[in-house]
Write an enzyme that holds these catalytic residues in place. Structure first.
Site, PDB file in Angstrom:
ATOM      1  N   LYS A 115       0.860  -1.181  -0.110  1.00 46.62           N
ATOM      2  CA  LYS A 115      -0.016   0.069  -0.066  1.00 46.62           C
ATOM      3  C   LYS A 115       0.990   1.147   0.097  1.00 46.62           C
ATOM      4  O   LYS A 115       1.949   1.176   0.501  1.00 46.62           O
ATOM      5  CB  LYS A 115      -0.822  -0.046   1.320  1.00 46.62           C
ATOM      6  CG  LYS A 115      -2.240   1.004   1.250  1.00 46.62           C
ATOM      7  CD  LYS A 115      -3.212   0.434   0.218  1.00 46.62           C
ATOM      8  CE  LYS A 115      -4.567   0.845   0.275  1.00 46.62           C
ATOM      9  NZ  LYS A 115      -5.627  -0.167   0.010  1.00 46.62           N
ATOM     10  N   ALA A 231     -16.512   4.635  -4.332  1.00 48.34           N
ATOM     11  CA  ALA A 231     -17.077   3.231  -3.772  1.00 48.34           C
ATOM     12  C   ALA A 231     -18.587   3.301  -3.086  1.00 48.34           C
ATOM     13  O   ALA A 231     -19.202   2.575  -3.818  1.00 48.34           O
ATOM     14  CB  ALA A 231     -16.287   2.561  -2.652  1.00 48.34           C
ATOM     15  N   TYR A 233     -20.793   5.506  -4.031  1.00 45.50           N
ATOM     16  CA  TYR A 233     -21.507   6.009  -5.428  1.00 45.50           C
ATOM     17  C   TYR A 233     -22.037   4.624  -6.052  1.00 45.50           C
ATOM     18  O   TYR A 233     -23.120   4.403  -6.494  1.00 45.50           O
ATOM     19  CB  TYR A 233     -21.047   7.247  -6.152  1.00 45.50           C
ATOM     20  CG  TYR A 233     -21.435   7.172  -7.470  1.00 45.50           C
ATOM     21  CD1 TYR A 233     -22.950   7.466  -7.596  1.00 45.50           C
ATOM     22  CD2 TYR A 233     -20.867   6.855  -8.602  1.00 45.50           C
ATOM     23  CE1 TYR A 233     -23.515   7.546  -8.921  1.00 45.50           C
ATOM     24  CE2 TYR A 233     -21.350   6.782  -9.865  1.00 45.50           C
ATOM     25  CZ  TYR A 233     -22.909   7.173 -10.200  1.00 45.50           C
ATOM     26  OH  TYR A 233     -23.263   7.233 -11.396  1.00 45.50           O
TER      27      TYR A 233
END
Ligand code: GLU
Length: 425
Positions: A115, A231, A233
């Site tokens: 990440k 995410a 929406y």
């Protein structure tokens, strides 16, 4: 709870990495994991910490701080998004990188976990500043990434345009087009069709299977969505379009709206674009983010950030299914409370794994230089994520543990096996 344990719990709520370690320790106990494996997987393998000078529009240089963390690459090159966020910390990135390891392992992808993050507020930056920051970040970490090493992707506040700049910067540095260095690109330059809504779509395939198992009629189901970014929406609009659900509540960082008749997700999205928030949407009752979580709905979808369901509000959650589209929304103490209450939790690294799964498809398409149509992407995603759901469900009843612990059991077993085969332990 004894005071020392309570202090630890409070501390871990502020620090997602402590929470990720706590989840890992719980899993080690359930699995009676070899201490050598446990010792290695509790911490990341590598952390890169960079300072990125960016020429701002006012003519001055501003230095931004950024990170890239590789948690574990036993199963394959590391994979995971890059967040641009003002509250980013190294510990958040560490936690998220570990969750990527488990996510990829659970889905059976030949990838490890990584990440990245940059401390910045993209909402206050111009397009030019964002481009210079994106290129600057890559120029600082390019030696450590690559299609066979570590492949970044979008995450909170990063998008296909940012991925395009990053891919271009990397390609320039290494002197050849390297589409496979990053995923989530625009389709014209190596992106996969279906990547944009993949996180939401994958999670909704899981919700569909969970509803079958729980005997919930989705056509009559009410849904609350916390968070209305990418995410949130797509979750709201596909829950309505694909599953026929009614979206009765939606929130963003400024607050939420409720209407038991249901919202048109597109209209709410357009309203937020115009006004900056979903709050004040016509014909809706205001609800706070806290109230939204406790609404009497069938399906609750946390789609924002970490730590929103804790032991404080878990007893008041009424949803039959909690589908975690965000990473890390529920603390381990809250997990247990939801489990005892019989709430069916679809844990983050299962429920939001659609994004990385289609990212993996994107890599495969980049390597083969042959691009699939949308239907093929959806079908392959459905098959993979539905299978992962049933393996977690089966493990949950076999080991008599909650769904998150079951997901950990499946994932950690695979990573541990790979580490053994490679002779790391
Ligand atoms: N950022 C997404 C996640 O948390 C996607 C990662 C990826 O596509 O590599 O799963």
């Amino acid at each position: 709870m004894d005071p020392q344990k309570e202090a630890q719990v409070i501390e871990s709520h502020k620090n997602p990495f402590l929470m990720a370690q706590q989840q890992c320790d719980d899993c080690a106990r359930v699995l009676s994991l070899e201490p050598d494996v446990h010792e290695i997987i509790r911490v990341p393998m590598r952390e890169i910490h960079v300072y990125i000078p960016v020429r701002m529009d006012n003519g001055f240089i501003k230095v931004f701080e950024g990170f890239r963390v590789i948690h574990n690459d036993a199963l394959g090159p590391a994979k995971g998004g890059i967040r641009f966020h003002p509250d980013e910390t190294i510990d958040t990135v560490r936690a998220l990188s570990a969750w990527m390891t488990w996510k990829c392992a659970l889905l059976g992808l030949p990838l490890g976990g990584g990440k990245g993050g940059v401390i910045c507020n993209p909402k206050e930056m111009s397009e030019g500043e964002l481009e210079r920051l994106s290129r600057g970040y890559i120029s600082k970490i390019w030696q450590f990434i690559g299609p066979d090493k570590d492949i970044p992707a979008p995450d909170v506040y990063t998008n296909p345009q940012i991925m395009a700049w990053m891919m271009d910067e990397y390609s320039k540095i290494v002197g050849k087009n390297q589409f496979g260095v990053i995923t989530g690109k625009p389709p014209l330059i190596g992106g996969s069709l279906g990547r944009n809504d993949a996180t939401a779509r994958g999670g909704l395939y899981v919700v569909r299977e969970a509803a079958k198992v729980r005997g919930l009629d989705l056509e009559k189901a009410s849904v609350a969505v916390q968070g209305y970014g990418n995410a949130g929406y797509y979750t709201a609009s596909l829950a309505r379009k694909l599953l026929g659900c009614k979206i009765v509540a939606i929130s963003d960082s400024k607050g939420g709206i409720f209407n038991e008749e249901g919202f048109d997700p597109q209209a709410v999205f357009d309203f937020k674009k115009r006004t900056g928030s979903v709050v004040n949407f016509p014909n809706a009752k205001f609800v706070s983010n806290e109230e939204l979580l406790e609404l009497d709905v069938d399906i609750l979808c946390p789609c924002a950030l970490e730590n929103v369901i804790t032991e404080k509000n878990a007893p008041s959650i009424k949803a039959a299914i909690v589908a975690e589209f965000a990473n890390g929304p529920t603390t381990p103490e809250a997990d247990e409370i939801l489990y005892e209450k019989g709430i069916h939790l679809l844990p983050d690294f299962l429920c939001n794994a659609g994004g990385v799964t289609v990212s993996y498809f994107e890599m495969v398409q980049n390597f083969s230089m042959y691009y699939w149509d949308e239907e093929e992407v959806y079908e392959r995603l459905d098959k993979k994520i539905s299978a992962a759901y049933y393996s977690v469900l089966g493990t949950s009843s076999e080991y008599k543990v909650n769904m998150r612990q079951a997901a950990y059991v499946v994932a950690v077993k695979r990573v541990a096996e790979a580490m053994k085969l490679r002779g790391w332990v």
